[in-house]
Scaffold this active site. Structure first.
Site, mmCIF file in Angstrom:
data_model
loop_
_atom_site.group_PDB
_atom_site.id
_atom_site.type_symbol
_atom_site.label_atom_id
_atom_site.label_comp_id
_atom_site.label_asym_id
_atom_site.label_seq_id
_atom_site.Cartn_x
_atom_site.Cartn_y
_atom_site.Cartn_z
ATOM 1 N N LYS A 159 0.830 -1.209 0.000
ATOM 2 C CA LYS A 159 0.000 0.000 0.000
ATOM 3 C C LYS A 159 0.864 1.259 0.000
ATOM 4 O O LYS A 159 0.466 2.288 -0.551
ATOM 5 C CB LYS A 159 -0.925 0.012 1.217
ATOM 6 C CG LYS A 159 -1.931 -1.130 1.282
ATOM 7 C CD LYS A 159 -2.886 -1.132 0.100
ATOM 8 C CE LYS A 159 -2.635 -2.265 -0.842
ATOM 9 N NZ LYS A 159 -3.513 -2.289 -2.016
ATOM 10 N N HIS A 185 -8.672 6.882 -0.691
ATOM 11 C CA HIS A 185 -8.378 5.455 -0.813
ATOM 12 C C HIS A 185 -6.910 5.163 -0.516
ATOM 13 O O HIS A 185 -6.588 4.216 0.211
ATOM 14 C CB HIS A 185 -8.732 4.993 -2.230
ATOM 15 C CG HIS A 185 -8.497 3.531 -2.470
ATOM 16 N ND1 HIS A 185 -9.272 2.554 -1.899
ATOM 17 C CD2 HIS A 185 -7.564 2.885 -3.208
ATOM 18 C CE1 HIS A 185 -8.842 1.362 -2.284
ATOM 19 N NE2 HIS A 185 -7.802 1.535 -3.067
ATOM 20 N N ARG A 301 -15.104 9.954 -18.430
ATOM 21 C CA ARG A 301 -13.832 9.235 -18.457
ATOM 22 C C ARG A 301 -13.955 8.017 -19.364
ATOM 23 O O ARG A 301 -13.806 6.879 -18.944
ATOM 24 C CB ARG A 301 -13.419 8.803 -17.046
ATOM 25 C CG ARG A 301 -12.957 9.935 -16.167
ATOM 26 C CD ARG A 301 -12.661 9.446 -14.778
ATOM 27 N NE ARG A 301 -11.530 8.501 -14.765
ATOM 28 C CZ ARG A 301 -10.264 8.866 -14.561
ATOM 29 N NH1 ARG A 301 -9.962 10.131 -14.362
ATOM 30 N NH2 ARG A 301 -9.311 7.969 -14.537
#
Length: 331
Positions: A159, A185, A301
Site C-alpha cells: 500500500k 483510498h 472518463r
C-alpha cells in the site's frame, strides 16, 4: 454566569460542558497547577499508549515500518502534503515529466507483486484450513500462521508502494486525477491496515486484503498496457469494467464480513476490525458508484478507444473529458 446557567438548564450534556469549562478556567488561574496536571495527563497518555501497544502481535514487531504508528503517520501526512501542495508548486513552472517507461515497469511490477500476495494469502490459510466463515487469527508459531504474518505485512507494504500512483500524477501534471476518492483510498487504507497487521495479521479480517490484491492484478495490468503506448490502445476497451470489478469487490467483502453478525458464536478476536471493514466496504461502494456514474454514465472518463470512435463520428473530446459537437455514450 456560567455556573448559574448550568444550574438552570435541564440538559445534562450542557451541564457537563459548563462544568468542564469552569474547571479549566479554575486551572488556568493557577499556572503551576496547570503545568503539573498537564505533565500528569501526558504521562498517563504515554502509559496508556504503551500498555495498548503491548497487546500487538510480537511476531510482526521486527518487520519494516511496524515498530511505531508515528512513522507511518509521518509518511502518509508527507504524502498528502506533497500531492496537494508541495508537488504542484514544484511542477508549476516545469514541463510534465515523461515517465512512460517507468510507468510500464512500475505497473507490471505491481501486477507481479499482487499475484504473489494473493498466492501467499491462499497458501497461508484461505486454501489450507480457513472455513471462509468465522476464522480467528492464529497467534501460534505454526509455519502457516507465520506465513500469514509475512503476507499481511507484505500487503501493508504494498500500500505504501502504491502511493507512487499519485506521485506520478503530480510529476506528469495530471492533477485533475488526484480526486477525493483517489486520495482517500490511498491514504486511509495503509493507515487502517497497519493496525490490522499490527494486532491481528490473519483470520477473517484478511479476506478483504486478498480480494483487494486480486482486483489490483487486473487494475495494474490495465494501467501497464495503457502506459505501453498507442499500439496497445485497441486492447483497452474494458476500462469501465475495472470499476465494475471494484464495485463487486466491495459487495463480496461486505457480504463475507457481515457473516459475523449472524453467527451465534464467533471467536474472532477483533470485532472492531469487522465493523471497520464493513464501514469501509459501504463507504467505498458509494464513492466508486458515484465515480461510475460521473465517468461512464455521464461519459467523463471514456476509454481512449471510445474517444477515438467518437471523434470519427464527428465529435470532439477535450483532454479534460468534456464533449462538444455531440454526445458520447460509454461502451
Amino acid at each position: 454566569m456560567t455556573s448559574a446557567y448550568c444550574h438552570r438548564t435541564s440538559c445534562s450534556l450542557v451541564k457537563i460542558l459548563c462544568d468542564c469549562t469552569a474547571f479549566l478556567v479554575w486551572r488556568v488561574q493557577d499556572p503551576k497547577l496547570l503545568s503539573w496536571d498537564t505533565a500528569i495527563t501526558m504521562e498517563g497518555i504515554v502509559t496508556m499508549y504503551q500498555d495498548f501497544m503491548k497487546k500487538a502481535d510480537p511476531r510482526i514487531a521486527d518487520y519494516p515500518l511496524m515498530q511505531s504508528p508515528f512513522l507511518v503517520m509521518g509518511i502518509l501526512l508527507g504524502y498528502v502534503y506533497f500531492v496537494l501542495s508541495l508537488g504542484p508548486r514544484l511542477m508549476a513552472n516545469r514541463k510534465p515529466l515523461n515517465l512512460k517507461k517507468f510507468m510500464v515497469l512500475y505497473n507490471f511490477f505491481l501486477v507481479g507483486l499482487s499475484l504473489y500476495i494473493v498466492y501467499e494469502f491462499l497458501m497461508a490459510g484461505w486454501l489450507t484450513g480457513y472455513t471462509w466463515r468465522c476464522d480467528p487469527v492464529d497467534f501460534s508459531q505454526d509455519p502457516k500462521a507465520l506465513r500469514m504474518v509475512s503476507v499481511a505485512w507484505l500487503f501493508v507494504f504494498s500500500k505504501f508502494i502504491e502511493l507512487t500512483d499519485t506521485v506520478i500524477f503530480v510529476l506528469r501534471k495530471k492533477n485533475e486525477q488526484v480526486t477525493f476518492l483517489h486520495l482517500f483510498h490511498h491514504s486511509v487504507l495503509p493507515w487502517s491496515w497497519w493496525w490490522g497487521a499490527k494486532f491481528g495479521p490473519g483470520g477473517m479480517g484478511s479476506f478483504h486484503a486478498m480480494i483487494n490484491s486480486m482486483v489490483h492484478v487486473v487494475m495494474y495490468f490495465y494501467y501497464g498496457l495503457s502506459a505501453a503506448g498507442p499500439a496497445f490502445q485497441k486492447y483497452l476497451w474494458w476500462k469501465k469494467h475495472i470499476t465494475a470489478i471494484q464495485l463487486a469487490q466491495f459487495v463480496i467483502v461486505s457480504v463475507h464480513i457481515s457473516q459475523y453478525y449472524f453467527m451465534p458464536n464467533c471467536q474472532y478476536q477483533f470485532p472492531i476490525f469487522i465493523h471497520l471493514i464493513w464501514i469501509y466496504g459501504t463507504i467505498f461502494f458509494i464513492l466508486f458508484s458515484n465515480f461510475w456514474y460521473q465517468s461512464y454514465t455521464k461519459g467523463k472518463r471514456l476509454p481512449r478507444v471510445a474517444q477515438q470512435a467518437a471523434q470519427h463520428n464527428g465529435s470532439s473530446i477535450h483532454e479534460n473529458g468534456t464533449v462538444t459537437n455531440g454526445k458520447v455514450k460509454a461502451n
